[in-house]
Enzyme design. Sequence first.
Site, PDB file in Angstrom:
ATOM      1  N   LYS A 127       0.847  -1.255   0.090  1.00 14.21           N
ATOM      2  CA  LYS A 127       0.005   0.020  -0.026  1.00 14.21           C
ATOM      3  C   LYS A 127       0.820   1.136  -0.060  1.00 14.21           C
ATOM      4  O   LYS A 127       0.505   2.417  -0.623  1.00 14.21           O
ATOM      5  CB  LYS A 127      -1.078   0.043   1.118  1.00 14.21           C
ATOM      6  CG  LYS A 127      -2.084  -1.428   0.916  1.00 14.21           C
ATOM      7  CD  LYS A 127      -2.850  -1.332   2.051  1.00 14.21           C
ATOM      8  CE  LYS A 127      -4.021  -2.266   1.375  1.00 14.21           C
ATOM      9  NZ  LYS A 127      -3.724  -3.695   1.668  1.00 14.21           N
TER      10      LYS A 127
HETATM   11  C1  PLP Z   1      -4.557  -4.758   1.192  1.00  7.20           C
HETATM   12  C2  PLP Z   1      -3.657  -5.908   1.042  1.00  7.20           C
HETATM   13  C3  PLP Z   1      -4.234  -6.941   0.145  1.00  7.20           C
HETATM   14  C4  PLP Z   1      -5.569  -6.741  -0.461  1.00  7.20           C
HETATM   15  O1  PLP Z   1      -5.478  -5.836  -1.588  1.00  7.20           O
HETATM   16  P1  PLP Z   1      -6.582  -5.250  -2.139  1.00  7.20           P
HETATM   17  O2  PLP Z   1      -6.221  -4.211  -3.102  1.00  7.20           O
HETATM   18  O3  PLP Z   1      -7.788  -4.594  -0.984  1.00  7.20           O
HETATM   19  O4  PLP Z   1      -7.256  -6.268  -2.924  1.00  7.20           O
HETATM   20  C5  PLP Z   1      -3.476  -8.253   0.333  1.00  7.20           C
HETATM   21  N1  PLP Z   1      -2.488  -8.270   0.893  1.00  7.20           N
HETATM   22  C6  PLP Z   1      -1.982  -7.263   1.709  1.00  7.20           C
HETATM   23  C7  PLP Z   1      -0.663  -7.590   2.498  1.00  7.20           C
HETATM   24  C8  PLP Z   1      -2.483  -6.202   1.809  1.00  7.20           C
HETATM   25  O5  PLP Z   1      -1.991  -5.092   2.777  1.00  7.20           O
END
Ligand code: PLP
Length: 463
Positions: free
Chosen positions: A112
């Site tokens: 993220k």
């Molecule tokens: C947010 C997240 C996901 C999922 O991603 P999306 O975009 O919500 O589908 C998967 N793995 C990790 C470690 C995350 O932080």
Amino acid sequence: MRYVSTRGAAPALDFRDVTLAGLASDGGLYLPEAWPGLSRDQIAGLANLSYVDTAVAVMTPFVGDALTADELKDLCTRAYGRFSHAAVTPLVQLDHDQWLLELFHGPTLAFKDVALQLLGLLFEKFLTGTDTHLTIVGATSGDTGSAAIDAIAGRQGVDIFMLHPAGRVSDVQRRQMTTVLAPNVHNIAIDGDFDTAQALVKRMFNDPGFSGTFALSAVNSINWARLMAQVVYYFYAAVRLGAPDRAVAFSVPTGNFGDVFAGYVAAKMGLPVAKLIVATNVNDILHRALSAGDYSKGVVQQTPTPSMDIQVSSNFERLLFDLGARDGAALAAQMQGFESSGAMRLTNAQHTGADLFASDRVDLDDMTLAMRWAHERAGEVIDPHTAIALAAARRHESDVPVVTLATAHPAKFRDAVERATGQRPALPGRIGDLFDREERFASLPGTFEAVTAYIAARAVPRG
Ligand SMILES: *Cc1c(COP(=O)(O)O)cnc(C)c1O
């Protein structure tokens, strides 16, 4: 570039306004009016570029004239300069056709950061010289919160209120949020699960009184600019594995459908993507939707992959809109039906149109086996989210390279990693003292009244 809402009743916006707005005023999500394309030659040319220059090339059509080329390059240089790996998102080979794309070299150790480091700078850029004070409200199952807080802490003109489900994020994840003591950062632990927290945030945006009083913005993956930033690493990885001459498949550990939707956008722009494998844990609403057309909520089960413990995937609406002939009124009716009953069927066009996607549901045992396989056969210690996607990737028949998106550093989920592999990953130096830092957060019931009263007492109203 103009952006339209999936529910067809909000004004079209340019890139600046769509970044600041987050959710559309009709409850929908913004998408570009049309997908821009990159030619074969343009894609081939990306193979020689750094991550920052790839980012500029891929994002320029979406940004339009909201930023000059120099401004966009400056923001990308600053955002990705905070990553600890020179390649920003390096590829690691696991066996002859299985690869990992490591997306966790940012400040908070999850993918993220790739989007949020840029988004924080975009907010600052677009707010400078205005008298708008933004109130960011968000819900997190763990990683969004810390990444958003890191990106917003100490910035002028912005407060951030981050809701997390009490007791349902890992200790590392919680501390990465609650030990940031900047005065514009407000952590709230909600009595409830992630969907409760997310529903509260949605309701704040849709409540005319609350959204009239505060200039609300979102950092959840409903914000278009986040998805845009994630499109970049699909290109970056694929050209290194032979695109545009060779197609590549991706396996994506999926929760809110943001990350994998960015892969869909890359394909729409012309990247040869053979398959997008949507990997879910036992909270498998997306697997049921893509395999059987059944989008219906179950009860959220807690797993060692909290970022995927959800039963409503906000960004799925973007795909349904794009596959449903972009008919906003029809989608609004379909989504209203889902919101009142908790279930809906995909239309034929939506179900058959989603053929770029495969899906798989991975349980605890197979997650553990994938972690062991990566460790024993390739010497890689991977986090549980990544392991869900790797398990799905290894089950998938493919004659092209399969890239598993490694979405979190294993140190974020040390207990689960240790249980599976016997290895306890060390906290990387940049957060080595995390457990010695002071924490600060509020604990509130998961009700609209309690949360909005708390925020209203601390946020800065519109000018
Ligand atoms: C947010 C997240 C996901 C999922 O991603 P999306 O975009 O919500 O589908 C998967 N793995 C990790 C470690 C995350 O932080």
